[in-house]
Design a protein around this motif. Structure first.
Motif, PDB file in Angstrom:
ATOM      1  N   THR A   6       4.181 -23.682   0.828  1.00  0.00           N
ATOM      2  CA  THR A   6       4.484 -24.376   2.084  1.00  0.00           C
ATOM      3  C   THR A   6       5.561 -23.604   2.829  1.00  0.00           C
ATOM      4  OG1 THR A   6       3.990 -26.509   1.065  1.00  0.00           O
ATOM      5  CG2 THR A   6       5.233 -26.519   3.123  1.00  0.00           C
ATOM      6  N   ASN A   8       7.563 -24.038   5.877  1.00  0.00           N
ATOM      7  CA  ASN A   8       7.968 -24.959   6.948  1.00  0.00           C
ATOM      8  C   ASN A   8       8.398 -24.229   8.219  1.00  0.00           C
ATOM      9  OD1 ASN A   8       7.567 -27.407   5.506  1.00  0.00           O
ATOM     10  ND2 ASN A   8       9.424 -26.989   4.330  1.00  0.00           N
ATOM     11  N   GLY A   9       9.073 -23.143   8.058  1.00  0.00           N
ATOM     12  CA  GLY A   9       9.527 -22.386   9.235  1.00  0.00           C
ATOM     13  C   GLY A   9       8.355 -21.888  10.064  1.00  0.00           C
ATOM     14  N   MET A  11       5.364 -23.232  10.152  1.00  0.00           N
ATOM     15  CA  MET A  11       4.692 -24.366  10.805  1.00  0.00           C
ATOM     16  C   MET A  11       5.432 -24.787  12.065  1.00  0.00           C
ATOM     17  SD  MET A  11       3.258 -26.797   7.730  1.00  0.00           S
ATOM     18  CE  MET A  11       4.810 -26.969   6.858  1.00  0.00           C
ATOM     19  N   VAL A  12       6.757 -24.800  11.991  1.00  0.00           N
ATOM     20  CA  VAL A  12       7.536 -25.172  13.176  1.00  0.00           C
ATOM     21  C   VAL A  12       7.340 -24.140  14.281  1.00  0.00           C
ATOM     22  CG1 VAL A  12       9.873 -25.477  14.062  1.00  0.00           C
ATOM     23  CG2 VAL A  12       9.245 -26.475  11.866  1.00  0.00           C
ATOM     24  N   ALA A  13       7.375 -22.875  13.920  1.00  0.00           N
ATOM     25  CA  ALA A  13       7.193 -21.809  14.914  1.00  0.00           C
ATOM     26  C   ALA A  13       5.797 -21.869  15.536  1.00  0.00           C
ATOM     27  CB  ALA A  13       7.434 -20.445  14.257  1.00  0.00           C
ATOM     28  N   GLN A  15       3.813 -24.606  15.848  1.00  0.00           N
ATOM     29  CA  GLN A  15       3.706 -25.747  16.755  1.00  0.00           C
ATOM     30  C   GLN A  15       4.413 -25.459  18.083  1.00  0.00           C
ATOM     31  OE1 GLN A  15       1.878 -28.470  16.408  1.00  0.00           O
ATOM     32  NE2 GLN A  15       1.145 -27.659  14.441  1.00  0.00           N
ATOM     33  N   THR A  16       5.549 -24.808  17.968  1.00  0.00           N
ATOM     34  CA  THR A  16       6.275 -24.452  19.190  1.00  0.00           C
ATOM     35  C   THR A  16       5.446 -23.494  20.043  1.00  0.00           C
ATOM     36  OG1 THR A  16       8.404 -24.736  18.081  1.00  0.00           O
ATOM     37  CG2 THR A  16       8.389 -23.413  20.089  1.00  0.00           C
ATOM     38  N   SER A  19       2.612 -25.290  21.825  1.00  0.00           N
ATOM     39  CA  SER A  19       3.105 -26.057  22.979  1.00  0.00           C
ATOM     40  C   SER A  19       3.379 -25.133  24.164  1.00  0.00           C
ATOM     41  CB  SER A  19       4.384 -26.800  22.588  1.00  0.00           C
ATOM     42  OG  SER A  19       4.932 -27.483  23.709  1.00  0.00           O
ATOM     43  N   SER A 407       9.180 -15.369  16.679  1.00  0.00           N
ATOM     44  CA  SER A 407       9.684 -16.347  15.712  1.00  0.00           C
ATOM     45  C   SER A 407       8.656 -16.616  14.625  1.00  0.00           C
ATOM     46  CB  SER A 407      10.040 -17.652  16.435  1.00  0.00           C
ATOM     47  OG  SER A 407      10.432 -18.656  15.518  1.00  0.00           O
ATOM     48  N   LEU A 408       7.392 -16.727  15.005  1.00  0.00           N
ATOM     49  CA  LEU A 408       6.325 -16.960  14.023  1.00  0.00           C
ATOM     50  C   LEU A 408       6.186 -15.761  13.083  1.00  0.00           C
ATOM     51  CD1 LEU A 408       4.039 -18.740  12.965  1.00  0.00           C
ATOM     52  CD2 LEU A 408       2.529 -17.709  14.697  1.00  0.00           C
ATOM     53  N   ALA A 411       8.976 -15.995  10.597  1.00  0.00           N
ATOM     54  CA  ALA A 411       8.739 -17.083   9.639  1.00  0.00           C
ATOM     55  C   ALA A 411       7.666 -16.693   8.637  1.00  0.00           C
ATOM     56  CB  ALA A 411       8.326 -18.348  10.388  1.00  0.00           C
TER      57      ALA A 411
END
Length: 423
Positions: A6, A8-9, A11-13, A15-16, A19, A407-408, A411
């Protein structure tokens, strides 16, 4: 805690970045369409309001066309009324001249008749798109607005323009009576017999005494009406006086027929004999018998074999300017002058009325044009994109997109550090 299952970093990148890409797609759509609300999914409420207003704009654009047609129709009518006024003024000048002692009233009357025919021509030609406002055919209704209430119900509004009756009056009946020596009388017949020495042929013109049995002209004339009989290219007329108009039945038709006989005899047509027979009320009509014979012994009639006898009458009450057809300066110049003021007033009032209506239409046309512009501006403020703002937003989103990708990427590299723990 680090995990290779997993991230997490990442996944956050991710989703950002999604968007940012979504906002970037919306911004690019605004730039390509010029609208911030291009469909119902963008903003259902604003989209619905804008579509209703757009429908109103289309309606008002059609109303502008309707008003333009109405203005053209009014312009033609107004020009006709003004022209008729000018022609009536000329008639009045002729009538005034006819009242001068020693005036040649016969020539003046010929000029008046010519001006009268010109007025008839103007009134008949004054139509636009099949509508004539000066011939007494009626009023017109011009679509001028669409009114929408709070519930959304739409009501059409119109400007009614009253027509005028500038008809001079005209032939309200015209029949051709012909036949032969046997007495047959059929509308449309002519003299068809070639005359030899001593031969005769003829027609009978009947003036109906309102019994309904004759095929001629009905009685019941008013003062000023005119009855005419044409023999080939020659025409005589008898104008109904007030005294004759007061008569009824065969008393009236006898006077008319006898008057026409005198006028025809005065033409001096060789080989033509006209006989008047008084009518009997409820039994027979007043008649004029036309007999053509070789009276001068040359075996040739001066009236051609295809000559027609035409009877007609002009009803002065059939038009707003009907009294003009009863003007006869050869017999009543002073009476003709008295009629002219009322005739000119009729034409002037018609022109003034058309001018007033034209002013209303012009004001309404300006209002509809201004209202249409206001509606378009309102729609634009709701759905159009602010291109300056959108341009700045596009650049910001492009930078955010680049940073999101970076960022992605960082991550995604984080799990690689776990490998160093196993060296």
């Amino acid at each position: 805690m680090s995990s290779i299952l997993t991230n997490n970093g990442a996944m956050v990148a991710l989703q950002t970045l999604k968007s940012i890409n979504s906002d970037l797609a919306d911004t690019q759509s605004m730039i390509s369409t010029g609208k911030k609300v291009a469909s119902a999914k963008d903003n259902a409420s604003v989209w619905a309001i804008s579509k209703v207003m757009e429908a109103d704009v289309k309606g008002f654009e059609q109303i502008s066309d309707s008003i333009a047609v109405g203005q053209s129709t009014l312009s033609v009518a107004s020009n006709a009324a003004e022209t008729v006024t000018d022609l009536l003024t000329q008639v009045q000048e002729k009538v005034v001249n006819a009242n001068v002692p020693g005036a040649d009233t016969t020539k003046i009357q010929a000029d008046i008749d010519g001006l009268t025919e010109q007025i008839k021509s103007v009134v008949s030609a004054a139509q636009f798109n099949g509508q004539n406002l000066v011939d007494g055919s009626g009023d017109i209704s011009i679509l001028s607005s669409l009114d929408r209430d709070a519930s959304g119900n739409v009501t059409a509004k119109s400007i009614n323009v009253s027509g005028a009756d500038l008809n001079v009056g005209g032939y309200t009946a015209q029949d051709v009576f012909g036949g032969n020596a046997s007495g047959a009388s059929t509308a449309g017949d002519v003299f068809t017999t070639s005359l030899a020495a001593g031969d005769t042929t003829g027609v009978t013109l009947e003036f109906d005494d309102a019994t309904g049995t004759a095929d001629g002209i009905d009685a019941g004339f008013a003062a000023g009406d005119k009855v005419s009989v044409s023999i080939g290219d020659q025409t005589v007329s008898y104008q109904i006086s007030a005294d004759v108009a007061a008569l009824s039945g065969t008393q009236q038709t006898d006077q008319i027929a006898a008057g026409l006989k005198s006028a025809i005899d005065a033409l001096g047509i060789t080989d033509l004999e006209v006989e008047f027979t008084a009518g009997v009320s409820g039994t027979s009509a007043s008649t004029l018998d036309f007999r053509v014979a070789d009276t001068d012994g040359d075996s040739v009639s001066s009236i051609g074999k295809d000559t027609a006898i035409t009877a007609s009458f002009t009803n002065v009450g059939s038009g707003g300017l009907g009294a003009l057809s009863s003007i006869d300066v050869t017999s009543d110049a002073s009476g003709a002058l008295a009629k002219m003021s009322g005739l000119i007033d009729t034409a002037v009032n018609a022109a003034a009325s058309f001018g007033s209506a034209a002013g209303r239409l012009e004001s309404q046309a300006d209002f509809v044009s201004s209202l249409t512009d206001s509606l378009k501006s309102g729609i634009g403020s709701m759905v159009d994109a602010d291109m300056e703002e959108t341009s700045a937003k596009l650049q910001a989103l492009q930078v955010q997109q680049q940073l999101g990708v970076q960022s992605l990427s960082i991550a995604n590299q984080a799990p690689q550090t776990v490998l160093s723990l196993f060296r």
